[in-house]
Design a protein around this motif. Structure first.
Motif, short mmCIF file in Angstrom:
data_model
loop_
_atom_site.label_atom_id
_atom_site.label_comp_id
_atom_site.label_asym_id
_atom_site.label_seq_id
_atom_site.Cartn_x
_atom_site.Cartn_y
_atom_site.Cartn_z
N CYS A 140 92.97 86.77 31.90
CA CYS A 140 91.83 86.99 32.78
C CYS A 140 90.78 87.81 32.05
O CYS A 140 91.03 88.36 30.98
CB CYS A 140 92.27 87.72 34.05
N HIS A 141 89.59 87.88 32.64
CA HIS A 141 88.59 88.81 32.15
C HIS A 141 88.99 90.22 32.57
O HIS A 141 89.58 90.42 33.65
CB HIS A 141 87.22 88.48 32.74
N VAL A 142 88.68 91.20 31.74
CA VAL A 142 88.99 92.60 32.04
C VAL A 142 87.74 93.43 31.79
O VAL A 142 87.03 93.25 30.78
CB VAL A 142 90.15 93.14 31.18
N LEU A 143 87.47 94.36 32.71
CA LEU A 143 86.31 95.25 32.63
C LEU A 143 86.80 96.69 32.74
O LEU A 143 87.58 97.00 33.65
CB LEU A 143 85.32 94.94 33.75
N ALA A 144 86.36 97.56 31.84
CA ALA A 144 86.80 98.96 31.90
C ALA A 144 85.67 99.89 31.48
O ALA A 144 84.93 99.62 30.52
CB ALA A 144 88.00 99.18 30.98
N GLY A 145 85.55 101.01 32.20
CA GLY A 145 84.57 102.02 31.83
C GLY A 145 85.05 102.82 30.65
O GLY A 145 86.23 103.14 30.53
N PHE A 146 84.11 103.18 29.75
CA PHE A 146 84.48 103.97 28.57
C PHE A 146 83.26 104.73 28.06
O PHE A 146 82.12 104.46 28.46
CB PHE A 146 85.06 103.07 27.47
N ALA A 147 83.49 105.69 27.18
CA ALA A 147 82.42 106.46 26.57
C ALA A 147 82.08 105.83 25.23
O ALA A 147 82.91 105.82 24.31
CB ALA A 147 82.86 107.92 26.39
N GLU A 148 80.86 105.31 25.12
CA GLU A 148 80.47 104.52 23.96
C GLU A 148 79.63 105.31 22.96
O GLU A 148 78.68 105.99 23.32
CB GLU A 148 79.66 103.30 24.42
N ARG A 149 80.00 105.18 21.69
CA ARG A 149 79.14 105.66 20.62
C ARG A 149 78.23 104.51 20.22
O ARG A 149 78.70 103.45 19.84
CB ARG A 149 79.97 106.13 19.42
N GLY A 150 76.92 104.71 20.34
CA GLY A 150 76.04 103.58 20.08
C GLY A 150 74.75 103.99 19.44
O GLY A 150 74.43 105.18 19.32
N PRO A 151 73.95 103.00 19.04
CA PRO A 151 72.64 103.25 18.44
C PRO A 151 71.62 103.57 19.52
O PRO A 151 71.91 103.46 20.71
CB PRO A 151 72.33 101.91 17.76
N PRO A 152 70.41 103.96 19.15
CA PRO A 152 69.36 104.18 20.15
C PRO A 152 69.10 102.93 20.97
O PRO A 152 69.38 101.81 20.53
CB PRO A 152 68.13 104.55 19.29
N ILE A 153 68.54 103.12 22.14
CA ILE A 153 68.24 102.00 23.02
C ILE A 153 67.23 101.07 22.37
O ILE A 153 66.19 101.50 21.88
CB ILE A 153 67.67 102.49 24.37
N ASP A 154 67.55 99.82 22.37
CA ASP A 154 66.63 98.75 21.97
C ASP A 154 67.02 97.53 22.78
O ASP A 154 68.03 96.90 22.49
CB ASP A 154 66.75 98.46 20.47
N PRO A 155 66.29 97.22 23.85
CA PRO A 155 66.70 96.12 24.72
C PRO A 155 66.97 94.83 23.99
O PRO A 155 67.85 94.05 24.37
CB PRO A 155 65.51 95.98 25.69
N ALA A 156 66.27 94.60 22.89
CA ALA A 156 66.49 93.36 22.14
C ALA A 156 67.81 93.37 21.39
O ALA A 156 68.33 92.33 21.02
CB ALA A 156 65.34 93.16 21.15
N GLN A 157 68.35 94.58 21.17
CA GLN A 157 69.60 94.70 20.42
C GLN A 157 70.71 95.29 21.28
O GLN A 157 71.74 95.70 20.75
CB GLN A 157 69.38 95.59 19.19
N ASP A 158 70.52 95.37 22.58
CA ASP A 158 71.46 96.06 23.47
C ASP A 158 72.66 95.18 23.78
O ASP A 158 73.00 94.94 24.94
CB ASP A 158 70.74 96.45 24.76
N THR A 159 73.32 94.68 22.76
CA THR A 159 74.49 93.84 22.91
C THR A 159 75.45 94.15 21.79
O THR A 159 75.09 94.77 20.79
CB THR A 159 74.13 92.35 22.84
N THR A 160 76.69 93.71 21.93
CA THR A 160 77.69 93.97 20.92
C THR A 160 77.83 92.83 19.93
O THR A 160 78.49 92.97 18.92
CB THR A 160 79.05 94.24 21.58
N SER A 161 77.24 91.69 20.21
CA SER A 161 77.40 90.55 19.32
C SER A 161 76.40 89.47 19.70
O SER A 161 75.77 89.51 20.75
CB SER A 161 78.82 89.99 19.42
N ALA A 162 76.29 88.47 18.83
CA ALA A 162 75.42 87.34 19.14
C ALA A 162 75.93 86.60 20.37
O ALA A 162 75.16 86.13 21.20
CB ALA A 162 75.37 86.40 17.93
N ALA A 163 77.27 86.51 20.50
CA ALA A 163 77.85 85.86 21.67
C ALA A 163 77.49 86.60 22.94
O ALA A 163 77.18 86.01 23.97
CB ALA A 163 79.37 85.76 21.52
N ALA A 164 77.51 87.94 22.88
CA ALA A 164 77.16 88.74 24.05
C ALA A 164 75.70 88.54 24.41
O ALA A 164 75.33 88.47 25.58
CB ALA A 164 77.45 90.21 23.79
#
Length: 364
Positions: free
Chosen positions: A112-136
């Motif tokens: 099944c699909h699974v969704l979970a909350g977590f604390a993410e280390r990430g880059p600055p906000i950029d809506p054009a890049q606000d994804t984890t992959s090309a598929a996302a």
């Protein structure tokens, strides 16, 4: 409601989708203990005494499920931050953090699909890049900024880097679909987190169009926006969302504090919390709230016309227990909403329950 087609291109089966919520008492900064609790609770899904286990379509864990919620600073939570490697990057499993490792294993186990909350280390906000992959990027719609006009995006103090209160979605193969970032931050979040760039939707097989929001996203922005703006619900109505999923660390209301021990005895939910969550979805079932918001939205993005055929579900996946001075409301639930009707509570857990809630998303 229009359901998405199955991944193999065939029409979805007539059986209603099933959503499951894991409600646990997350221990502060104790990743291993929280993983053990999640695994213990989901073991019950394999030993359903009422018969063979039903196929689950979506399994949901609460906000910051493995870390706990209450952190005083970026420095305190920094060792627990997880960077999600791109799902299309070779060898990403070897660099997966505890949340991705856990949800991937659960997705494969329960198919099944699974969704979970977590604390993410990430880059600055950029809506054009606000994804984890090309598929996302292909899977999720562009972010919609629902913050009050003129509001500056909240960022952590200079020099601390960017971190996000996020929710990770993986598919039944354990691959990353998308990372959603909390759009409206609560006061505790502002000590360490950066605001996500906006609300988003994603299409899931058998379920349809899904919006993932995180706890405070259900409230008016900063508690300063007009209550009747209904930012999240208005977005979901406009985007014809079938299912709203909200991982939470929602506090027990002060009005329920005097009933705390009685709720422990009766195993009952916080009815005031559930009623409030429903109220915040008013444009999805209340013609007057919907009409008022349609006028506020203007003609640029016309909302869907509400009819008795429109059904939207809300899944509130909350945590339980006490962490520091914070006591959480539990009461994870599934609500069904239709135009002109009162929201219907399909299933709920109590304030104190550590359990898995399962519910079918039946339209009738």
């Amino acid at each position: 409601m229009t359901r998405a087609e199955c991944a193999d291109g065939n029409k979805a089966t007539p059986s209603p989708p099933v959503v499951a919520c894991v409600q646990l008492d997350s221990k502060h900064a104790d990743i291993d203990a929280n993983i053990a609790t999640v695994r213990r609770l989901v073991d019950g899904l394999d030993s359903d005494q009422q018969g063979p286990r039903r196929q689950i379509d979506l399994l949901v864990l609460p906000e910051l499920a493995l870390t706990g919620y209450c952190f005083d600073s970026h420095d305190e939570i920094e060792p627990l931050l997880e960077a999600i490697p791109p799902s299309d990057e070779a060898g990403c499993e070897s660099t997966a953090g505890p949340t991705l490792s856990l949800v991937s294993s659960l997705a494969k186990r329960f198919q099944c699909h699974v969704l979970a909350g977590f604390a993410e280390r990430g880059p600055p906000i950029d809506p054009a890049q606000d994804t984890t992959s090309a598929a996302a990027a292909a899977a999720a719609a562009a972010a919609f900024d629902a913050r009050s006009t003129g509001t500056r995006a909240h960022c952590p103090p200079n020099g601390t880097g960017h971190a996000y209160n996020s929710a990770l979605l993986v598919n039944p193969c354990g691959q990353v679909v998308h990372t959603f970032r909390k759009h409206f931050l609560y006061d505790d979040d502002k000590r360490w987190a950066t605001e996500g760039s906006g609300f988003q939707t994603v299409e899931l097989p058998r379920i349809g169009r899904v919006c993932v929001a995180i706890c405070m996203d259900l409230n008016p922005h900063d508690f300063r926006a007009p209550f009747e703006a209904y930012e999240l619900a208005s977005f979901c109505r406009r985007e014809r969302v079938d299912l709203i999923v909200v991982p939470m660390a929602w506090l027990l209301p002060a009005s329920d504090s005097s009933l705390f021990e009685q709720q422990r005895k009766d195993r009952g939910p916080s009815t005031s919390s559930i009623q409030y969550w429903a109220l915040r979805c008013a444009p999805l079932f209340d013609p007057e709230a919907g009409a008022a918001q349609a006028t506020a939205d203007g003609a640029e993005a016309p909302p869907r016309p509400l009819t008795t055929d429109n059904t939207t579900f809300l899944v509130a996946a909350n945590r339980t227990g006490t962490e520091g001075k914070s006591t959480f409301a539990g009461s994870s639930c599934v609500l069904r909403m239709r135009h002109g009707e009162r929201p219907e509570l399909l299933a709920a857990l109590g304030v104190h329950d550590e359990a898995v809630l399962c519910a079918q998303l039946e339209e009738t």
